[in-house]
Scaffold this motif. Structure first.
Motif, PDB file in Angstrom:
ATOM      1  N   GLY A  37      46.445   3.544  19.819  1.00 16.72           N
ATOM      2  CA  GLY A  37      47.437   3.616  20.880  1.00 16.72           C
ATOM      3  C   GLY A  37      47.819   5.056  21.194  1.00 16.72           C
ATOM      4  N   ALA A  38      46.826   5.977  21.089  1.00 17.27           N
ATOM      5  CA  ALA A  38      47.108   7.403  21.276  1.00 17.27           C
ATOM      6  C   ALA A  38      45.891   8.106  21.860  1.00 17.27           C
ATOM      7  N   SER A  39      46.150   9.246  22.512  1.00 15.74           N
ATOM      8  CA  SER A  39      45.094  10.129  23.007  1.00 15.74           C
ATOM      9  C   SER A  39      44.957  11.305  22.060  1.00 15.74           C
ATOM     10  N   TYR A  40      43.712  11.755  21.872  1.00 16.13           N
ATOM     11  CA  TYR A  40      43.436  12.887  21.004  1.00 16.13           C
ATOM     12  C   TYR A  40      42.575  13.899  21.752  1.00 16.13           C
ATOM     13  N   SER A  41      42.835  15.174  21.525  1.00 16.21           N
ATOM     14  CA  SER A  41      42.115  16.247  22.199  1.00 16.21           C
ATOM     15  C   SER A  41      41.009  16.794  21.318  1.00 16.21           C
ATOM     16  N   GLY A  42      39.932  17.215  21.976  1.00 20.72           N
ATOM     17  CA  GLY A  42      38.823  17.824  21.259  1.00 20.72           C
ATOM     18  C   GLY A  42      37.876  18.504  22.225  1.00 20.72           C
ATOM     19  N   THR A  43      36.810  19.046  21.664  1.00 20.89           N
ATOM     20  CA  THR A  43      35.799  19.767  22.430  1.00 20.89           C
ATOM     21  C   THR A  43      34.451  19.089  22.238  1.00 20.89           C
ATOM     22  N   VAL A  44      33.719  18.896  23.336  1.00 21.03           N
ATOM     23  CA  VAL A  44      32.373  18.322  23.258  1.00 21.03           C
ATOM     24  C   VAL A  44      31.433  19.405  22.750  1.00 21.03           C
ATOM     25  N   ARG A  45      30.742  19.130  21.638  1.00 13.59           N
ATOM     26  CA  ARG A  45      29.851  20.115  21.016  1.00 13.59           C
ATOM     27  C   ARG A  45      28.375  19.801  21.227  1.00 13.59           C
ATOM     28  N   ASP A  46      28.034  18.536  21.559  1.00 13.26           N
ATOM     29  CA  ASP A  46      26.628  18.162  21.667  1.00 13.26           C
ATOM     30  C   ASP A  46      26.504  16.892  22.495  1.00 13.26           C
ATOM     31  N   TYR A  47      25.329  16.696  23.091  1.00 13.65           N
ATOM     32  CA  TYR A  47      24.998  15.442  23.772  1.00 13.65           C
ATOM     33  C   TYR A  47      23.640  14.980  23.286  1.00 13.65           C
ATOM     34  N   SER A  48      23.539  13.711  22.909  1.00 14.81           N
ATOM     35  CA  SER A  48      22.279  13.115  22.488  1.00 14.81           C
ATOM     36  C   SER A  48      21.751  12.232  23.613  1.00 14.81           C
ATOM     37  N   GLU A  49      20.633  12.651  24.230  1.00 13.29           N
ATOM     38  CA  GLU A  49      20.027  11.823  25.270  1.00 13.29           C
ATOM     39  C   GLU A  49      19.521  10.516  24.692  1.00 13.29           C
ATOM     40  N   ALA A  50      18.988  10.563  23.473  1.00 13.45           N
ATOM     41  CA  ALA A  50      18.448   9.359  22.842  1.00 13.45           C
ATOM     42  C   ALA A  50      19.531   8.310  22.610  1.00 13.45           C
ATOM     43  N   LEU A  51      20.705   8.756  22.161  1.00  7.94           N
ATOM     44  CA  LEU A  51      21.810   7.840  21.864  1.00  7.94           C
ATOM     45  C   LEU A  51      22.757   7.672  23.047  1.00  7.94           C
ATOM     46  N   GLU A  52      22.651   8.587  24.039  1.00  8.86           N
ATOM     47  CA  GLU A  52      23.566   8.632  25.185  1.00  8.86           C
ATOM     48  C   GLU A  52      25.016   8.731  24.723  1.00  8.86           C
ATOM     49  N   THR A  53      25.234   9.630  23.739  1.00  7.73           N
ATOM     50  CA  THR A  53      26.575   9.850  23.202  1.00  7.73           C
ATOM     51  C   THR A  53      26.865  11.340  23.133  1.00  7.73           C
TER      52      THR A  53
END
Length: 89
Positions: A37-53
């Protein structure tokens, strides 16, 4: 992860993370965690095309591979670089 506030816009009102892919790497996000029930802040460090995450490194040090198209999230302003002073380009 530290609580940041209420939920971001509904999923249908946000961009498709898979279409943005690696373009989100380096971006600051606020991700809504329904179970907390909360929002959390962070930074995107990587993208996996294989996992689409995206690998999100949250401000508390936790790292989670997120399927952002299954989450509610929003872009945040980038944090200033360490050592930079306000007002400098």
């Amino acid at each position: 992860a530290s609580r940041e506030g209420g939920p971001p816009p509904a999923r249908d009102a946000q961009p498709r993370a898979r279409e943005l892919g690696g373009g989100l790497v380096g971006s600051r996000l606020s991700v809504w965690w329904e179970e907390d029930g909360a929002s959390y802040s962070g930074t995107v460090r990587d993208y996996s095309e294989a996992l689409e995450t995206h690998l999100v490194c949250y401000d508390d040090g936790e790292q989670v591979r997120e399927d952002l198209d299954e989450c509610r999230w929003e872009l945040l302003p980038k944090a200033p670089a360490r050592g930079s002073r306000r007002g400098e380009p």
